[in-house]
Design an enzyme around this catalytic site. Structure first.
Site, PDB file in Angstrom:
ATOM      1  N   ASP A  45       0.838  -1.203   0.000  1.00 43.45           N
ATOM      2  CA  ASP A  45       0.000   0.000   0.000  1.00 43.45           C
ATOM      3  C   ASP A  45       0.877   1.260   0.000  1.00 43.45           C
ATOM      4  O   ASP A  45       0.517   2.269  -0.614  1.00 43.45           O
ATOM      5  CB  ASP A  45      -0.908   0.015   1.234  1.00 43.45           C
ATOM      6  CG  ASP A  45      -2.056  -0.971   1.096  1.00 43.45           C
ATOM      7  OD1 ASP A  45      -2.451  -1.279  -0.044  1.00 43.45           O
ATOM      8  OD2 ASP A  45      -2.551  -1.441   2.138  1.00 43.45           O
ATOM      9  N   LYS A 167      -7.577   4.015  11.937  1.00 43.12           N
ATOM     10  CA  LYS A 167      -8.050   2.872  12.724  1.00 43.12           C
ATOM     11  C   LYS A 167      -7.195   2.707  13.994  1.00 43.12           C
ATOM     12  O   LYS A 167      -7.715   2.385  15.063  1.00 43.12           O
ATOM     13  CB  LYS A 167      -8.010   1.592  11.879  1.00 43.12           C
ATOM     14  CG  LYS A 167      -8.540   0.385  12.615  1.00 43.12           C
ATOM     15  CD  LYS A 167      -8.583  -0.832  11.734  1.00 43.12           C
ATOM     16  CE  LYS A 167      -9.051  -2.033  12.548  1.00 43.12           C
ATOM     17  NZ  LYS A 167      -8.178  -2.322  13.692  1.00 43.12           N
TER      18      LYS A 167
HETATM   19  P1  NAP Z   1       4.843   2.956   6.802  1.00 40.65           P
HETATM   20  O1  NAP Z   1       4.958   3.521   8.166  1.00 40.65           O
HETATM   21  O2  NAP Z   1       6.058   2.448   6.115  1.00 40.65           O
HETATM   22  O3  NAP Z   1       3.741   1.793   6.755  1.00 40.65           O
HETATM   23  C1  NAP Z   1       2.553   1.877   7.405  1.00 40.65           C
HETATM   24  C2  NAP Z   1       1.733   0.608   7.223  1.00 40.65           C
HETATM   25  O4  NAP Z   1       0.402   1.031   6.880  1.00 40.65           O
HETATM   26  C3  NAP Z   1       2.196  -0.350   6.115  1.00 40.65           C
HETATM   27  O5  NAP Z   1       2.062  -1.660   6.588  1.00 40.65           O
HETATM   28  C4  NAP Z   1       1.210  -0.083   4.995  1.00 40.65           C
HETATM   29  O6  NAP Z   1       0.955  -1.207   4.172  1.00 40.65           O
HETATM   30  C5  NAP Z   1      -0.038   0.241   5.792  1.00 40.65           C
HETATM   31  N1  NAP Z   1      -1.065   1.002   5.059  1.00 40.65           N
HETATM   32  C6  NAP Z   1      -0.918   2.048   4.214  1.00 40.65           C
HETATM   33  N2  NAP Z   1      -2.122   2.464   3.787  1.00 40.65           N
HETATM   34  C7  NAP Z   1      -3.045   1.651   4.376  1.00 40.65           C
HETATM   35  C8  NAP Z   1      -4.458   1.576   4.314  1.00 40.65           C
HETATM   36  N3  NAP Z   1      -5.185   2.421   3.577  1.00 40.65           N
HETATM   37  N4  NAP Z   1      -5.080   0.615   5.039  1.00 40.65           N
HETATM   38  C9  NAP Z   1      -4.380  -0.250   5.814  1.00 40.65           C
HETATM   39  N5  NAP Z   1      -3.034  -0.237   5.915  1.00 40.65           N
HETATM   40  C10 NAP Z   1      -2.382   0.720   5.203  1.00 40.65           C
HETATM   41  O7  NAP Z   1       4.186   4.116   5.901  1.00 40.65           O
HETATM   42  P2  NAP Z   1       3.817   4.091   4.372  1.00 40.65           P
HETATM   43  O8  NAP Z   1       3.966   2.715   3.799  1.00 40.65           O
HETATM   44  O9  NAP Z   1       4.520   5.205   3.726  1.00 40.65           O
HETATM   45  O10 NAP Z   1       2.249   4.404   4.426  1.00 40.65           O
HETATM   46  C11 NAP Z   1       1.785   5.606   4.959  1.00 40.65           C
HETATM   47  C12 NAP Z   1       0.488   5.283   5.645  1.00 40.65           C
HETATM   48  O11 NAP Z   1       0.770   4.479   6.761  1.00 40.65           O
HETATM   49  C13 NAP Z   1      -0.235   6.494   6.188  1.00 40.65           C
HETATM   50  O12 NAP Z   1      -1.073   7.047   5.222  1.00 40.65           O
HETATM   51  C14 NAP Z   1      -0.982   5.924   7.384  1.00 40.65           C
HETATM   52  O13 NAP Z   1      -2.332   5.583   7.091  1.00 40.65           O
HETATM   53  C15 NAP Z   1      -0.238   4.636   7.715  1.00 40.65           C
HETATM   54  N6  NAP Z   1       0.375   4.754   9.033  1.00 40.65           N
HETATM   55  C16 NAP Z   1      -0.170   4.043  10.054  1.00 40.65           C
HETATM   56  C17 NAP Z   1       0.339   4.174  11.341  1.00 40.65           C
HETATM   57  C18 NAP Z   1      -0.316   3.442  12.446  1.00 40.65           C
HETATM   58  O14 NAP Z   1      -1.217   2.632  12.189  1.00 40.65           O
HETATM   59  N7  NAP Z   1       0.077   3.699  13.676  1.00 40.65           N
HETATM   60  C19 NAP Z   1       1.425   5.001  11.588  1.00 40.65           C
HETATM   61  C20 NAP Z   1       1.982   5.695  10.525  1.00 40.65           C
HETATM   62  C21 NAP Z   1       1.433   5.571   9.253  1.00 40.65           C
HETATM   63  P3  NAP Z   1       2.054  -1.908   3.208  1.00 40.65           P
HETATM   64  O15 NAP Z   1       2.923  -2.719   4.136  1.00 40.65           O
HETATM   65  O16 NAP Z   1       1.217  -2.757   2.301  1.00 40.65           O
HETATM   66  O17 NAP Z   1       2.794  -0.823   2.515  1.00 40.65           O
END
Ligand code: NAP
Length: 278
Positions: A45, A167
């Site tokens: 993603d 989430k």
């Molecule tokens: P990252 O910190 O390297 O990865 C964040 C994780 O979020 C990865 O496992 C990614 O999936 C997953 N992800 C991204 N979009 C998603 C969605 N719409 N639904 C479910 N999981 C999702 O950051 P990144 O890969 O650059 O992605 C940025 C995104 O990460 C942000 O937009 C944010 O939504 C999410 N994020 C989540 C958290 C948290 O949950 N605490 C913290 C920081 C960011 P893949 O492994 O398939 O790439």
């Protein structure tokens, strides 16, 4: 058909990219990094988010096809073993076209004499967080002041972004057929003096959410603005406003559906007898 590729560095992703590039050299497709018809994202993603930001200027006519080479993603319809099937379907032009809402973020910075206004499209969400001290901001829905927020920060997410950081901070998972945005809080301060709604809030496509930060007087206060996988220091931030964008993101998939199965499979795991078809 003109194709562009965005892939992560894994060997598996690079192998799939090579396969498609060979098809381009054979004349089955045309490689075009600047004005493609279809962007093929190969990775997770996160890779798709990078592809979206790279090609958001042509969002009205470009379509995305996302192949995952890690664990199951939310945007990544195709598995690595289906690269040939995807190529054939692109040639046959028999793929399902599905579109999802995007977030339009307006950023206003600078004093009146040197005002800077930008528009940014987001696929997952935008967040504003303060690194030190309490973040204070007025939150408006439409023209009305809704609350004065005090806490670590705020997040506004799209339906497809609702399974991302939204989430993790207690937001609801929203079906992507809804044209809506969700506002969630990072660690709000709630006591007898300060009060926020303290629960996620969902607005419709006709409503705008606006944040007007208020300085708390700390010399160390630093705001960080994130949008999807990108971030920046938000100096002299005056206003952020959020609405459902007029533009949508378009995917080419054979099975970009069964959203709730995907949610259940990803967050709960395979449920016996559920008939998951991921
Ligand atoms: P990252 O910190 O390297 O990865 C964040 C994780 O979020 C990865 O496992 C990614 O999936 C997953 N992800 C991204 N979009 C998603 C969605 N719409 N639904 C479910 N999981 C999702 O950051 P990144 O890969 O650059 O992605 C940025 C995104 O990460 C942000 O937009 C944010 O939504 C999410 N994020 C989540 C958290 C948290 O949950 N605490 C913290 C920081 C960011 P893949 O492994 O398939 O790439």
């Amino acid at each position: 058909m003109k194709l562009a590729f965005v892939s992560n560095d894994s060997e598996k992703s690079q192998g799939i990219k090579d396969y498609f590039q060979t098809l381009c050299h054979m004349g089955r497709f045309e490689g075009d990094d600047t004005d493609p018809d279809v962007v093929i994202s190969i990775g997770g993603d996160g890779t798709l988010l990078s592809a979206f930001h790279q090609y958001q200027d042509c969002i009205n006519h470009v379509k995305f096809a996302a192949i995952h080479t890690g664990h199951l993603g939310f945007y990544t319809d195709w598995v690595a073993g289906e690269a040939e099937q995807l190529a054939q379907s692109l040639i046959n032009d028999d793929l399902v076209n599905v579109s999802y809402p995007l977030l339009q973020l307006k950023v206003i910075q600078g004093e009146r004499s040197s005002r800077r206004v930008r528009q940014i499209l987001c696929l997952n969400e935008a967040t504003i967080k303060q690194v030190t001290a309490t973040f204070i901001c007025e939150v408006f829905i439409g023209d009305e002041l809704f609350e004065t927020f005090r806490g670590d920060g705020l997040c506004v997410s799209t339906p497809t972004g609702s399974t991302g950081i939204n989430k993790s901070i207690g937001g609801a998972v929203v079906h992507p057929s809804l044209n809506a945005l969700q506002l969630t809080e990072f660690a709000s301060l709630n006591n007898r003096v300060f009060r926020t709604l303290s629960s996620p809030l969902i607005v419709t496509q006709d409503e705008t959410i606006t944040f007007r930060p208020i300085s708390n007087g700390h010399s160390t206060e630093k705001l960080v603005l994130t949008y999807d996988n990108l971030f920046e220091s938000a100096e002299e931030l005056k206003e952020l406003s959020f609405k459902v964008a007029d533009e949508r993101i378009h995917f080419l998939g054979s099975k970009h559906k069964r959203f709730w199965n995907r949610v259940s499979y990803s967050f709960i795991g395979p449920v016996k007898g559920s008939g998951h078809e991921i």
